[in-house]
Design a protein around this motif. Structure first.
Motif, PDB file in Angstrom:
ATOM      1  N   VAL A   1       0.836  -1.212   0.000  1.00 51.50           N
ATOM      2  CA  VAL A   1       0.000   0.000   0.000  1.00 51.50           C
ATOM      3  C   VAL A   1       0.870   1.261   0.000  1.00 51.50           C
ATOM      4  O   VAL A   1       0.392   2.365   0.282  1.00 51.50           O
ATOM      5  CB  VAL A   1      -0.961   0.012   1.212  1.00 51.50           C
ATOM      6  CG1 VAL A   1      -1.977  -1.109   1.074  1.00 51.50           C
ATOM      7  CG2 VAL A   1      -0.212  -0.098   2.532  1.00 51.50           C
ATOM      8  N   GLY A   2       2.167   1.090  -0.301  1.00 50.49           N
ATOM      9  CA  GLY A   2       3.056   2.231  -0.450  1.00 50.49           C
ATOM     10  C   GLY A   2       3.544   2.846   0.838  1.00 50.49           C
ATOM     11  O   GLY A   2       4.079   3.962   0.831  1.00 50.49           O
ATOM     12  N   LYS A   3       3.391   2.155   1.971  1.00 49.91           N
ATOM     13  CA  LYS A   3       3.882   2.673   3.251  1.00 49.91           C
ATOM     14  C   LYS A   3       5.316   2.190   3.455  1.00 49.91           C
ATOM     15  O   LYS A   3       5.608   1.295   4.253  1.00 49.91           O
ATOM     16  CB  LYS A   3       2.965   2.228   4.390  1.00 49.91           C
ATOM     17  CG  LYS A   3       1.560   2.812   4.289  1.00 49.91           C
ATOM     18  CD  LYS A   3       0.698   2.459   5.492  1.00 49.91           C
ATOM     19  CE  LYS A   3      -0.666   3.124   5.403  1.00 49.91           C
ATOM     20  NZ  LYS A   3      -1.529   2.836   6.576  1.00 49.91           N
ATOM     21  N   TRP A   4       6.221   2.805   2.696  1.00 52.41           N
ATOM     22  CA  TRP A   4       7.597   2.328   2.629  1.00 52.41           C
ATOM     23  C   TRP A   4       8.361   2.498   3.944  1.00 52.41           C
ATOM     24  O   TRP A   4       9.196   1.661   4.289  1.00 52.41           O
ATOM     25  CB  TRP A   4       8.334   3.049   1.501  1.00 52.41           C
ATOM     26  CG  TRP A   4       7.665   2.885   0.177  1.00 52.41           C
ATOM     27  CD1 TRP A   4       7.020   3.839  -0.549  1.00 52.41           C
ATOM     28  CD2 TRP A   4       7.531   1.668  -0.569  1.00 52.41           C
ATOM     29  NE1 TRP A   4       6.499   3.310  -1.701  1.00 52.41           N
ATOM     30  CE2 TRP A   4       6.803   1.978  -1.745  1.00 52.41           C
ATOM     31  CE3 TRP A   4       7.954   0.359  -0.365  1.00 52.41           C
ATOM     32  CZ2 TRP A   4       6.502   1.026  -2.711  1.00 52.41           C
ATOM     33  CZ3 TRP A   4       7.653  -0.599  -1.320  1.00 52.41           C
ATOM     34  CH2 TRP A   4       6.935  -0.274  -2.473  1.00 52.41           C
ATOM     35  N   LYS A   5       8.093   3.581   4.672  1.00 52.60           N
ATOM     36  CA  LYS A   5       8.800   3.787   5.939  1.00 52.60           C
ATOM     37  C   LYS A   5       8.455   2.711   6.952  1.00 52.60           C
ATOM     38  O   LYS A   5       9.319   2.195   7.667  1.00 52.60           O
ATOM     39  CB  LYS A   5       8.477   5.184   6.503  1.00 52.60           C
ATOM     40  CG  LYS A   5       9.106   6.313   5.707  1.00 52.60           C
ATOM     41  CD  LYS A   5       8.834   7.661   6.353  1.00 52.60           C
ATOM     42  CE  LYS A   5       9.508   8.783   5.574  1.00 52.60           C
ATOM     43  NZ  LYS A   5       9.239  10.115   6.193  1.00 52.60           N
ATOM     44  N   ARG A   6       7.166   2.361   7.017  1.00 56.52           N
ATOM     45  CA  ARG A   6       6.757   1.295   7.934  1.00 56.52           C
ATOM     46  C   ARG A   6       7.315  -0.056   7.492  1.00 56.52           C
ATOM     47  O   ARG A   6       7.704  -0.883   8.318  1.00 56.52           O
ATOM     48  CB  ARG A   6       5.235   1.227   8.017  1.00 56.52           C
ATOM     49  CG  ARG A   6       4.615   2.431   8.731  1.00 56.52           C
ATOM     50  CD  ARG A   6       3.150   2.198   9.024  1.00 56.52           C
ATOM     51  NE  ARG A   6       2.540   3.332   9.709  1.00 56.52           N
ATOM     52  CZ  ARG A   6       1.289   3.364  10.127  1.00 56.52           C
ATOM     53  NH1 ARG A   6       0.501   2.306   9.933  1.00 56.52           N
ATOM     54  NH2 ARG A   6       0.810   4.429  10.740  1.00 56.52           N
ATOM     55  N   ALA A   7       7.349  -0.257   6.171  1.00 53.56           N
ATOM     56  CA  ALA A   7       7.912  -1.511   5.658  1.00 53.56           C
ATOM     57  C   ALA A   7       9.382  -1.632   6.048  1.00 53.56           C
ATOM     58  O   ALA A   7       9.840  -2.690   6.489  1.00 53.56           O
ATOM     59  CB  ALA A   7       7.760  -1.570   4.140  1.00 53.56           C
TER      60      ALA A   7
END
Length: 467
Positions: free
Chosen positions: A360-366
């Motif tokens: 879902v594009g939440k790269w920082k959390r990933a």
């Protein structure tokens, strides 16, 4: 009066061990030591099995050390095999292999034990490698337990042709009607997608126990034939065969893969009310998976909260997997928090949650989840696929560059991708779980470098490198 007859002590320890009561068996061993009775090699054979049942890795080193100090490892093949078996069952396969290789004499049990250890712990390629080494040793004659050991490994990698070779040898030795060998053959044909062959062979073999029924039900389930699995279950009952807890794991899994929610609930109820089988964590995990796959995430969560036993990692893992399928980030994060506490060493859970955020594009959390895994010293295993070409199992990893014909395979892959685009193929970039922003070329390269794609190119009739 203290009985100092070691034979009597060994008999009592053996009785506990053979009845799968490792805790009292271990306690009785300690009692023997307190009374000053010295263990012999047979005692240590039993103790190695007990330690494995207890999943006690720390004690396994003590058992091994005691045996080494007595010099028994070099003198007695039985105790050597017991140590290999102990480490294999504890999934300490490096030690199992080292002990195996150090044995001055190896019999067929030694080889079977190591093959089984690799196969049962998910290392099918290594199991096949050891079996091939065994074949080169003309002094070792395979027996029925060799086939029972190696067939699951061939099933795991989909090596149908190699499995069929084993089937031929089994027939020559008149072992094809042995319930254990026969069940492995049913499992092999079923998992390799040859369900017609699996069911045909199933009806040729003895079916008086639940073992072959469990295999054929499971194989239909994993291929999405839930209705057929239920039909087989009813046939099993009609033939008077008593189901066991594994039967219901297979059934519930079949219902889950086919979206048969009400049928799965019926099975879960029947297991307890009619068959008097108390659910284990695997059954609860299957029920969570059943609800979750069907999109009933609230029902899955409520089911967990109301469980009479504490949910383990298999239960929360099923919920996390369902959350990924249906894109429920909030509930997935909650499930992953439970998993990180229960099974902090399983890197798969970190990868799953990271992929959910990336999707879902939440790269920082990933990246935060990936960093947590790195900080704990965990490394992900690259995705891999296998394919059988010219009776040889080829293994491909994502972005594989190790194959000797790597350049030709990637060249052919680019040609095939171009042909697919002319026929209307449009890459789905949502499956790219890396932050490469708007670089469509890089995204396409990531998708085309999937291990399964590489394997298929290797087997392509149009591929010049395979002619």
């Amino acid at each position: 009066m203290v009985v100092r007859d070691i034979v009597s002590w060994n008999s009592i320890i053996a009785a506990y061990e053979q009845n799968n009561d490792p805790i009292p068996a271990h306690g009785f061993f300690n009692k023997m030591l307190r009374f000053g009775v010295q263990p012999d090699s047979l005692t240590l054979v039993r103790l190695a099995s007990i330690v494995a049942q207890l999943n006690d890795r720390q004690s396994s080193r003590s058992v091994h050390g005691f045996i080494m100090r007595r010099g028994w490892l070099m003198e007695d093949i039985v105790i050597g095999n017991a140590v290999v078996d102990m480490y294999a069952k504890l999934d300490v396969l490096g030690y199992a292999r080292a002990v195996f290789e150090g044995l001055p004499i190896k019999d067929v049990i030694s080889w079977n034990t190591l093959i089984t250890g690799y196969a049962q712990n998910g290392h099918a390629s290594e199991a096949i490698q050891v079996y091939q080494m065994m074949e080169e040793n003309t002094d070792i004659i395979p027996n029925q337990w060799t086939w029972v050991s190696i067939l699951p490994a061939y099933s795991h990698v989909g090596a149908l042709q190699e499995g069929m070779k084993i089937h031929g040898q089994v027939i020559k030795e008149c072992l094809h009607l042995d319930v254990f060998v026969g069940t492995c053959l049913v499992d092999m044909y079923g998992k390799c997608g040859r369900l017609d062959d699996a069911i045909s062979f199933f009806y040729q073999m003895p079916r008086r126990t639940s073992v072959p029924w469990n295999a054929i039900i499971y194989c239909h389930g994993i291929h999405g034939y839930g209705d057929e699995a239920l039909k087989l279950f009813r046939e099993m009952l009609d033939e008077g065969v008593k189901p066991d807890h594994i039967t219901f794991v297979s059934l519930l899994s079949a219902c889950s893969h086919s979206g048969l929610v009400s049928e799965g609930q019926w099975c879960f109820h029947m297991m307890q009310e009619e068959c008097r089988i108390k659910p284990h964590s695997k059954h609860y995990g299957c029920m969570v998976d059943l609800f979750g796959r069907a999109g009933q995430l609230k029902m899955a969560y409520d089911f967990i909260i109301n469980m009479p036993i504490r949910p383990d990692s298999s239960v929360w893992g099923a919920l996390l997997g369902a959350c990924q399928i249906h894109g429920n980030i909030e509930l997935g994060a909650y499930a992953s928090d439970q998993l990180f506490e229960l099974d902090s060493e399983n890197v798969g859970y970190y990868a799953l949650m990271s992929n959910m955020y990336a999707n879902v594009g939440k790269w920082k959390r990933a990246e935060k989840v990936r960093s947590l895994a790195r900080d704990r010293g965990l490394k992900t295993t690259p995705g891999w696929s296998t394919i059988e070409v010219n009776n040889k199992v080829e293994v491909f990893y994502t972005r594989n560059l190790t194959n000797p014909k790597c350049d030709e395979i990637y060249h052919e892959l680019r040609i095939l991708t171009g042909k697919m685009k002319t026929l209307g193929y449009d890459p789905d970039y949502s499956f790219v779980l890396q932050d490469v922003e708007d670089d469509d070329d890089e995204k396409e390269h990531i998708l085309s470098s999937h291990s399964e794609g590489l394997a298929k190119v290797k087997n392509s009739d149009q591929c010049s490198v395979c002619v």
